[in-house]
Design an enzyme around this catalytic site. Sequence first.
Site, mmCIF file in Angstrom:
data_model
loop_
_atom_site.group_PDB
_atom_site.id
_atom_site.type_symbol
_atom_site.label_atom_id
_atom_site.label_comp_id
_atom_site.label_asym_id
_atom_site.label_seq_id
_atom_site.Cartn_x
_atom_site.Cartn_y
_atom_site.Cartn_z
ATOM 1 C CG HIS A 1 40.568 40.289 36.933
ATOM 2 N ND1 HIS A 1 40.695 40.808 38.447
ATOM 3 C CD2 HIS A 1 39.619 42.273 37.176
ATOM 4 C CE1 HIS A 1 41.363 42.482 38.478
ATOM 5 N NE2 HIS A 1 40.662 43.184 38.031
HETATM 6 P P1 TYD Z 1 42.494 41.739 43.288
HETATM 7 O O1 TYD Z 1 41.611 41.628 42.864
HETATM 8 O O2 TYD Z 1 43.138 40.272 43.653
HETATM 9 O O3 TYD Z 1 44.129 42.268 42.887
HETATM 10 P P2 TYD Z 1 44.049 42.251 41.513
HETATM 11 O O4 TYD Z 1 43.572 42.181 40.484
HETATM 12 O O5 TYD Z 1 45.516 42.809 41.205
HETATM 13 O O6 TYD Z 1 45.046 40.845 40.969
HETATM 14 O O7 TYD Z 1 42.610 42.736 45.064
HETATM 15 C C1 TYD Z 1 43.703 42.218 46.058
HETATM 16 C C2 TYD Z 1 43.231 42.338 47.383
HETATM 17 O O8 TYD Z 1 42.775 43.659 47.617
HETATM 18 C C3 TYD Z 1 41.011 41.812 47.125
HETATM 19 O O9 TYD Z 1 41.097 41.107 48.662
HETATM 20 C C4 TYD Z 1 39.838 42.935 47.128
HETATM 21 C C5 TYD Z 1 40.521 43.708 47.913
HETATM 22 N N1 TYD Z 1 40.438 44.956 47.108
HETATM 23 C C6 TYD Z 1 39.600 46.225 47.109
HETATM 24 O O10 TYD Z 1 39.348 45.742 48.773
HETATM 25 N N2 TYD Z 1 39.487 47.403 46.768
HETATM 26 C C7 TYD Z 1 39.883 47.720 45.978
HETATM 27 O O11 TYD Z 1 40.007 48.344 44.965
HETATM 28 C C8 TYD Z 1 41.135 46.839 45.181
HETATM 29 C C9 TYD Z 1 41.237 46.680 43.597
HETATM 30 C C10 TYD Z 1 41.240 44.886 45.564
#
Ligand code: TYD
Length: 138
Positions: free
Chosen positions: A51
Site C-alpha cells: 500500500h
Molecule cells: P496491515 O495494514 O494489514 O499491515 P501491513 O501494512 O503490515 O501489511 O495491518 C494489519 C491490521 O492491523 C489491520 O487490521 C489494521 C491494523 N492496524 C491498526 O489497527 N493500527 C495500526 O497502526 C496499523 C499499522 C494496523
Amino acid sequence: MTKLAELISLKTFGDERGSLISLQLNDPLSFEIKRIYYIFNTKSGIKRGLHAHKKLKQILICTSGSCKITLDDGKNRETVELKSPTKGLFVGAMLWREMHEFSVDCVLMVLASEEYDANDYLRNYDEFKAACFNNSEL
Ligand code: TYD
C-alpha cells in the site's frame, strides 16, 4: 534513477556493556511521532505492506533480524535490505511499499507521523499510480 530509499544512520552510544540508540525530535527525527507499531513473528515467504499513504510519513527500523523493503514512486522501484538497528529508513507520503524476506527473528519497528487512519491508505496499485500521475500534473 531517482533515489527512493533514504537511509538514516542512527547515532549509537556504545561501551563495554553494549549499545544504546536514542531517537528524539530533531535528533534525528524530522517529524513528531504520533504512533509506534512493530511487526514480528512474520511467517516465511509473506509479503506485507502493499500500500501507499496519502499523507503519513514513517521511519522503519529493523531492531532485530532482517527484512527487505521495496519502495515505488509510480515510476521507479528500489529495494533496500534492513538488517541493523543502527539504520532507519525514511518513507515519505505517496510511496508504494512492500515488506518481504523477513528473517524469523525480524522485529520491524515503525515510527509514524500520524495516528492510524484507514482513509489515508491507497491499497490498489493502479489507483496509486493514477494518483501519482495526477499529482505530477499539478
Ligand atoms: P496491515 O495494514 O494489514 O499491515 P501491513 O501494512 O503490515 O501489511 O495491518 C494489519 C491490521 O492491523 C489491520 O487490521 C489494521 C491494523 N492496524 C491498526 O489497527 N493500527 C495500526 O497502526 C496499523 C499499522 C494496523
